[in-house]
Design an enzyme around this catalytic site. Structure first.
Site, PDB file in Angstrom:
ATOM      1  CB  SER A  63      -8.849  -1.770   4.332  1.00 33.13           C
ATOM      2  OG  SER A  63      -9.301  -2.955   3.749  1.00 33.13           O
ATOM      3  NE  ARG A 107      -3.755  -2.288   0.108  1.00 33.61           N
ATOM      4  CZ  ARG A 107      -3.415  -3.476  -0.402  1.00 33.61           C
ATOM      5  NH1 ARG A 107      -2.276  -3.618  -1.073  1.00 33.61           N
ATOM      6  NH2 ARG A 107      -4.202  -4.500  -0.298  1.00 33.61           N
ATOM      7  CD  GLU A 147      -5.560   0.493   2.563  1.00 35.24           C
ATOM      8  OE1 GLU A 147      -5.365  -0.555   3.201  1.00 35.24           O
ATOM      9  OE2 GLU A 147      -6.276   0.554   1.546  1.00 35.24           O
TER      10      GLU A 147
HETATM   11  C1  FAD Z   1     -15.640  -0.357  -0.684  1.00 25.94           C
HETATM   12  C2  FAD Z   1     -14.162  -0.114  -0.922  1.00 25.94           C
HETATM   13  C3  FAD Z   1     -13.314  -1.195  -1.103  1.00 25.94           C
HETATM   14  C4  FAD Z   1     -11.946  -0.991  -1.334  1.00 25.94           C
HETATM   15  N1  FAD Z   1     -11.147  -2.083  -1.524  1.00 25.94           N
HETATM   16  C5  FAD Z   1      -9.832  -1.905  -1.782  1.00 25.94           C
HETATM   17  C6  FAD Z   1      -8.984  -3.048  -2.009  1.00 25.94           C
HETATM   18  O1  FAD Z   1      -9.428  -4.196  -2.018  1.00 25.94           O
HETATM   19  N2  FAD Z   1      -7.660  -2.822  -2.231  1.00 25.94           N
HETATM   20  C7  FAD Z   1      -7.136  -1.562  -2.258  1.00 25.94           C
HETATM   21  O2  FAD Z   1      -5.918  -1.433  -2.469  1.00 25.94           O
HETATM   22  N3  FAD Z   1      -7.916  -0.465  -2.056  1.00 25.94           N
HETATM   23  C8  FAD Z   1      -9.243  -0.613  -1.821  1.00 25.94           C
HETATM   24  N4  FAD Z   1     -10.036   0.482  -1.595  1.00 25.94           N
HETATM   25  C9  FAD Z   1      -9.434   1.834  -1.614  1.00 25.94           C
HETATM   26  C10 FAD Z   1      -9.558   2.561  -2.975  1.00 25.94           C
HETATM   27  O3  FAD Z   1     -10.508   1.926  -3.786  1.00 25.94           O
HETATM   28  C11 FAD Z   1      -8.210   2.589  -3.707  1.00 25.94           C
HETATM   29  O4  FAD Z   1      -7.220   3.189  -2.924  1.00 25.94           O
HETATM   30  C12 FAD Z   1      -8.313   3.340  -5.044  1.00 25.94           C
HETATM   31  O5  FAD Z   1      -7.127   3.194  -5.776  1.00 25.94           O
HETATM   32  C13 FAD Z   1      -8.606   4.821  -4.847  1.00 25.94           C
HETATM   33  O6  FAD Z   1      -8.873   5.379  -6.108  1.00 25.94           O
HETATM   34  P1  FAD Z   1      -9.502   6.812  -6.236  1.00 25.94           P
HETATM   35  O7  FAD Z   1      -9.501   7.170  -7.671  1.00 25.94           O
HETATM   36  O8  FAD Z   1     -10.820   6.852  -5.547  1.00 25.94           O
HETATM   37  O9  FAD Z   1      -8.437   7.679  -5.438  1.00 25.94           O
HETATM   38  P2  FAD Z   1      -8.683   8.938  -4.502  1.00 25.94           P
HETATM   39  O10 FAD Z   1      -9.323   8.498  -3.242  1.00 25.94           O
HETATM   40  O11 FAD Z   1      -9.339  10.013  -5.260  1.00 25.94           O
HETATM   41  O12 FAD Z   1      -7.176   9.357  -4.186  1.00 25.94           O
HETATM   42  C14 FAD Z   1      -6.349   8.513  -3.418  1.00 25.94           C
HETATM   43  C15 FAD Z   1      -4.940   9.097  -3.385  1.00 25.94           C
HETATM   44  O13 FAD Z   1      -4.380   9.083  -4.682  1.00 25.94           O
HETATM   45  C16 FAD Z   1      -4.063  10.397  -5.143  1.00 25.94           C
HETATM   46  N5  FAD Z   1      -4.454  10.432  -6.564  1.00 25.94           N
HETATM   47  C17 FAD Z   1      -5.640  10.050  -7.101  1.00 25.94           C
HETATM   48  N6  FAD Z   1      -5.596  10.139  -8.444  1.00 25.94           N
HETATM   49  C18 FAD Z   1      -4.357  10.585  -8.761  1.00 25.94           C
HETATM   50  C19 FAD Z   1      -3.709  10.875  -9.989  1.00 25.94           C
HETATM   51  N7  FAD Z   1      -4.298  10.723 -11.183  1.00 25.94           N
HETATM   52  N8  FAD Z   1      -2.433  11.335  -9.935  1.00 25.94           N
HETATM   53  C20 FAD Z   1      -1.792  11.503  -8.758  1.00 25.94           C
HETATM   54  N9  FAD Z   1      -2.368  11.236  -7.569  1.00 25.94           N
HETATM   55  C21 FAD Z   1      -3.632  10.779  -7.568  1.00 25.94           C
HETATM   56  C22 FAD Z   1      -4.873  11.324  -4.259  1.00 25.94           C
HETATM   57  O14 FAD Z   1      -4.230  12.581  -4.115  1.00 25.94           O
HETATM   58  C23 FAD Z   1      -4.911  10.558  -2.946  1.00 25.94           C
HETATM   59  O15 FAD Z   1      -3.715  10.775  -2.219  1.00 25.94           O
HETATM   60  C24 FAD Z   1     -11.413   0.315  -1.373  1.00 25.94           C
HETATM   61  C25 FAD Z   1     -12.290   1.418  -1.210  1.00 25.94           C
HETATM   62  C26 FAD Z   1     -13.650   1.205  -0.995  1.00 25.94           C
HETATM   63  C27 FAD Z   1     -14.556   2.390  -0.848  1.00 25.94           C
END
Ligand code: FAD
Length: 338
Positions: free
Chosen positions: A238, A164, A334
């Site tokens: 998580s 992570r 996380e």
């Molecule tokens: C129900 C649920 C289940 C989940 N299960 C998992 C799992 O099984 N495994 C797992 O690893 N995660 C899981 N997650 C967490 C999440 O889905 C991941 O971390 C995902 O990659 C976040 O994507 P996002 O586009 O929503 O990022 P955001 O929440 O919008 O951003 C997350 C971080 O990334 C940065 N960021 C986002 N996009 C960019 C970009 N284009 N360039 C630079 N920085 C950027 C942001 O600044 C922030 O620091 C889960 C979340 C939920 C709600």
């Protein structure tokens, strides 16, 4: 054309459904928008926050700066020997990208089905599930440096992936906007069903020789049964990482708690299941004010409606204290706290 909005509610843009405001908000659809963003005085004068789907963030206060939402689309693929190289725009929904790969029989990301969020965020915390991590299929990514307006390519070794973790969450945090990610996928799949409940789910379905579509469907089914859907109950998956500890520390814990759930790691350490630790402290399904832990998975903190980010954060601090005093282990969040 770049449009910077003012005083915008971020509630629709974070999966916790926390109602905070941003002074400025811009959605980016293309590299041309990025160039305009770079030349805009608001970008240069304000602090910036990049978001994709907002599914790994907890807002504890209004964002005093410019929120940049990445919505750059497009998926292209090309053969590369036995591999298929697939490049996806950072704003593609992660699960749409997984579905594209499964439909085309490009193997490697099926175990990562139904993870919320965007492709661009996938390298940030090296997303992982069911025995596969992003780093296993990562080829490279393109990223826009906010300070200079230049595009840089990051190869595998540049990203310093860990559990992570990546360079984008560490020393380069907030400096680069990932615009696209290239993955190396296999045209001859190696099915990975050894982790979690995938094998049992496939057996239940009478599937003996699973395809990647079978694996994807089994993973999706398991996830839906265990995790709350953010569209109905706010959460960010998580909330804590699974703690990784030294063997001697583990020996002390297992002496007191013989049934502690644990897994060996490749680097000779022990990974503990944070959800199990939290559950043992009596927190599974606990409700506190507008927040709490999910009834089927104590590792997931939820917004039962109207929770503030501070409320969720304080509840998470309570859990950290409780796990520390029971097991002597410090849980690390996380989710990105803002
Ligand atoms: C129900 C649920 C289940 C989940 N299960 C998992 C799992 O099984 N495994 C797992 O690893 N995660 C899981 N997650 C967490 C999440 O889905 C991941 O971390 C995902 O990659 C976040 O994507 P996002 O586009 O929503 O990022 P955001 O929440 O919008 O951003 C997350 C971080 O990334 C940065 N960021 C986002 N996009 C960019 C970009 N284009 N360039 C630079 N920085 C950027 C942001 O600044 C922030 O620091 C889960 C979340 C939920 C709600």
């Amino acid at each position: 054309m770049l449009h910077i909005q003012e005083n915008i509610s971020l509630k629709p843009y974070n999966s916790f459904g926390i109602d905070v405001k941003a002074n400025y908000f811009a959605e980016i659809f293309s590299e041309a928008d990025l160039a305009a963003l770079y030349h805009n005085e608001i970008t240069q004068a304000q602090k910036n926050l990049i978001i994709g789907g907002g599914s790994n963030v907890l807002f504890t206060q209004d964002y005093n700066g410019l929120v940049i939402k990445i919505s750059i689309k497009g998926i292209e693929s090309r053969a590369d020997g036995k591999n298929i190289l697939v490049t996806a725009g950072a704003g593609e929904i992660w699960n749409d990208f997984v579905s594209y790969c499964v439909e085309n029989n490009y193997a490697g990301v099926e175990n990562l089905s139904l993870i919320p969020g965007t492709v661009g965020a996938s390298p940030i915390q090296n997303i992982g599930a069911y025995g596969v991590e992003l780093k296993d299929v990562f080829e490279s990514c393109s990223a826009f440096e906010i300070k200079t307006g230049k595009i840089k390519t990051f190869n595998f070794n540049d990203c310093h992936f860990g559990y992570r973790e990546s360079v984008f969450k560490g020393e380069l945090k907030g400096q680069y906007i990932i615009t696209s990610v290239t993955f190396h996928l296999a045209s001859e799949p190696q099915i990975n069903t050894s982790y979690g409940a995938i094998e049992a789910e496939l057996q239940n379905r009478g599937v003996e020789t699973p395809t990647i579509a079978d694996v994807s469907s089994a993973v999706a089914h398991i996830r839906v049964s265990k995790l709350p859907d953010p569209s109905t109950i706010g959460n960010a998956g998580s909330f804590f990482k699974n703690p990784v500890i030294e063997k001697y520390e583990f020996a002390a814990i297992v002496a007191k708690h013989p049934d502690v759930v644990h897994y060996p790691t490749a680097d000779d350490k022990i990974k503990l299941a944070a959800g199990w630790l939290i559950e043992q402290c009596g927190y599974k399904g606990k409700i506190e004010g507008n927040t709490g832990t999910w009834k089927n998975q104590a590792l997931v903190l939820v917004n039962h409606g109207g929770a503030t980010g501070t409320e969720v954060y304080n509840f998470s601090a309570q859990i950290i204290d409780s796990v520390k005093s029971t097991f002597g282990v410090t849980l690390e969040r996380e989710v990105n706290i803002l």
